[in-house]
Design an enzyme around this catalytic site. Structure first.
Site, PDB file in Angstrom:
ATOM      1  N   GLY A 230      -0.140 -25.104  20.292  1.00 11.73           N
ATOM      2  CA  GLY A 230      -0.799 -25.029  21.129  1.00 11.73           C
ATOM      3  C   GLY A 230      -1.776 -26.032  21.573  1.00 11.73           C
TER       4      GLY A 230
ATOM      5  N   ASP B   5       0.695 -28.289  22.567  1.00  9.11           N
ATOM      6  CA  ASP B   5       1.981 -29.010  22.979  1.00  9.11           C
ATOM      7  C   ASP B   5       2.152 -30.159  23.321  1.00  9.11           C
ATOM      8  OD1 ASP B   5       1.395 -26.243  23.546  1.00  9.11           O
ATOM      9  OD2 ASP B   5       2.683 -25.961  25.963  1.00  9.11           O
TER      10      ASP B   5
ATOM     11  N   GLU C 193      -7.903 -24.427  33.666  1.00  8.31           N
ATOM     12  CA  GLU C 193      -7.496 -25.223  32.317  1.00  8.31           C
ATOM     13  C   GLU C 193      -8.392 -26.055  31.763  1.00  8.31           C
ATOM     14  OE1 GLU C 193      -3.437 -25.132  33.120  1.00  8.31           O
ATOM     15  OE2 GLU C 193      -2.714 -24.893  30.565  1.00  8.31           O
TER      16      GLU C 193
HETATM   17  C1  GLC Z   1      -0.003 -24.366  27.484  1.00  5.99           C
HETATM   18  C2  GLC Z   1      -1.186 -25.165  26.457  1.00  5.99           C
HETATM   19  C3  GLC Z   1      -1.036 -23.525  25.388  1.00  5.99           C
HETATM   20  C4  GLC Z   1      -1.283 -22.363  25.471  1.00  5.99           C
HETATM   21  C5  GLC Z   1      -0.574 -21.821  26.917  1.00  5.99           C
HETATM   22  C6  GLC Z   1      -1.631 -20.863  27.394  1.00  5.99           C
HETATM   23  O1  GLC Z   1       1.100 -24.296  26.561  1.00  5.99           O
HETATM   24  O2  GLC Z   1      -0.763 -25.999  25.661  1.00  5.99           O
HETATM   25  O3  GLC Z   1      -1.989 -24.320  24.603  1.00  5.99           O
HETATM   26  O4  GLC Z   1      -1.195 -21.512  25.174  1.00  5.99           O
HETATM   27  O5  GLC Z   1      -0.772 -23.214  27.867  1.00  5.99           O
HETATM   28  O6  GLC Z   1      -2.457 -20.526  28.327  1.00  5.99           O
END
Ligand code: GLC
Length: 445
Positions: free
Chosen positions: A178, A180, A415
């Site tokens: 999560g 990334d 975000e």
């Molecule tokens: C990005 C974030 C991830 C999230 C995704 C969708 O990839 O790093 O944590 O779940 O976006 O929002």
């Protein structure tokens, strides 16, 4: 420590206005059975996003929050994994990269009725389900039963297919964490060849929606694609991946949320008239293993371990603070974590920092505008606040909740945010930013 009031504590009128806007964001991002994280950048259903989103949605409609999660559980594989992305069949294949034709989940035995990615994300779902069930009284029990069974399978998948020696969960792709492009993955990722010629075949879509300076680099993206293609080409086989993956990490945030989810399952089991003891002992086992294997006395933080080299990664990231959600941590560990959170690396609760920065403010690699390499995200800020609350640090937790509201008041439902200026970055109208604002305000009323 003296806490300074959040400089931008919102008034009642402003909170009401933000609430209305947040509800509008979630309604606009709803596509009939689930919520997209963002209509432009992420036009499908994401796994841990849906858990955060459901926490907010429950205050608008518990039924809709339940639908959000049941839709995700509808994408669960026969082996129990809840995939990171459930693709919306109504959205064109090339609207998101890598899309369904790259992941090819339909080639897998026991694949769900809709296309999905093949990797997982942090298991926050039980916590969301337990919270919704609390609101539902008796009519909620049908939902609770169904969800409980899916969550048991999810947990069995992690325990049976995704642990390594020592009993902690291992992740095979940075997207599974999560967080990334966290600097904690720099060293393990360096072992993965970055073949930029992949972009002759594939086109990144993310940089069309957010500035390249706010997203992962092409080098890292090429590595992400290589890792997913290799896992895919081995049928998403976890025996293969645990033995042969070029990237294998034991992440403190993922494991903490896994243990936390066991506590939520214990609560649900009690509500459903079942025995909770197995969940409680799993939570205790994982908590103990984390302290044993991921705690660093020297860094006063939980660290990620590279399961291939066996080495702890020295980077101080927000993932190392998230284990605070676990009530079973030794008091000395909690004290050290709070000292680290308020110290030079994160500076939470001080006037010059908003929320919890995703990465060490003192590290030369800190980039306040780039994705998980410095900015403050609202989901991890919310998790750290809940952890502080668990251990009786109410004032500090309240300060982070105020920061969360203050960031949205200043910069909108972005975000992520610059940790020092509070300016918004990444995509706009981002669902979990809206959902967590609703949840925090509802819980404080
Ligand atoms: C990005 C974030 C991830 C999230 C995704 C969708 O990839 O790093 O944590 O779940 O976006 O929002």
């Amino acid at each position: 420590m003296v806490l300074t009031a959040a400089p931008e504590t919102a008034t009642r009128g402003e909170k009401d206005r933000l609430l209305q806007e947040a509800v509008r964001v979630l309604l606009r991002n709803w596509h009939g059975y689930a919520t997209v994280p963002s209509r432009s950048l992420y036009p499908h259903q994401w796994s841990w996003d849906s858990a955060f989103i459901a926490l907010g949605l429950q205050h608008i409609s518990a039924a809709r929050a339940a639908t959000e999660l049941l839709s995700l559980f509808g994408a669960q594989w026969a082996d129990g994994r809840i995939p990171q992305i459930a693709f919306n069949p109504a959205v064109p294949d090339d609207a998101y990269f890598p899309g369904p034709s790259v992941w090819r989940s339909s080639a897998i035995d026991g694949h769900p009725p809709i296309a999905t990615s093949g990797i997982i994300q942090p298991p926050l779902h039980a916590v969301a389900v337990a919270s919704i069930v609390q609101q539902m009284d008796d009519p909620g029990l049908g939902f609770a039963e169904r969800a409980y069974r899916c969550l048991i399978d999810q947990n069995a998948y992690i325990r049976d297919r995704r642990t390594v020696a020592g009993g902690l969960a291992v992740l095979v792709h940075p997207w599974e964490t999560g967080l990334d492009n966290s600097p904690a993955w720099d060293h393990p990722l360096a072992a993965v060849p970055a073949d930029l010629s992949l972009f002759d075949t594939y086109t990144r879509r993310d940089v069309a929606h957010a500035g390249a300076g706010e997203r992962p680099t092409d080098q890292d993206y090429a590595r992400y694609i290589r890792l997913m293609l290799r896992y895919r080409d081995h049928g998403y086989d976890d025996d293969w991946v645990r033995a042969k993956a070029e990237f294998l990490v034991v992440d403190p945030a993922f494991n903490a949320l896994w243990a936390w989810s066991q506590l939520a399952l214990a609560e649900m089991a009690r509500r459903l008239g079942r025995d909770d003891s197995e969940h409680l002992s799993e939570a205790a086992r994982v908590t103990e293993a984390m302290v044993d294997q991921l705690w660093s006395e020297e860094r006063a933080l939980f660290l990620a371990r590279d399961a291939r080299s066996g080495r702890l990664q020295p980077e101080r990231t927000v993932a190392g603070l998230i284990p605070l959600v676990l009530p079973g941590l030794p008091p000395a560990v909690v004290d050290s974590l709070v000292a680290t959170a308020t110290g030079e690396a994160f500076r939470i609760g001080t006037p010059d920092v908003h929320g919890v920065p995703s990465f060490d403010l003192t590290d030369v690699r800190h980039e306040p505008r780039r994705y998980w390499r410095g900015p403050t995200w609202l989901n991890t800020t919310w998790l750290v606040a809940r952890g502080l609350q668990v251990h009786g640090h109410q004032q500090l937790a309240q300060r982070l909740d105020d920061d969360l509201v203050g960031l949205v008041a200043k910069s909108g439902f972005r975000e992520y945010f610059h940790p020092r200026t509070g300016r918004g970055h990444g995509t706009r109208s981002f669902s979990w930013s809206a959902a967590l604002l609703i949840h925090v305000l509802a819980e404080s009323d």
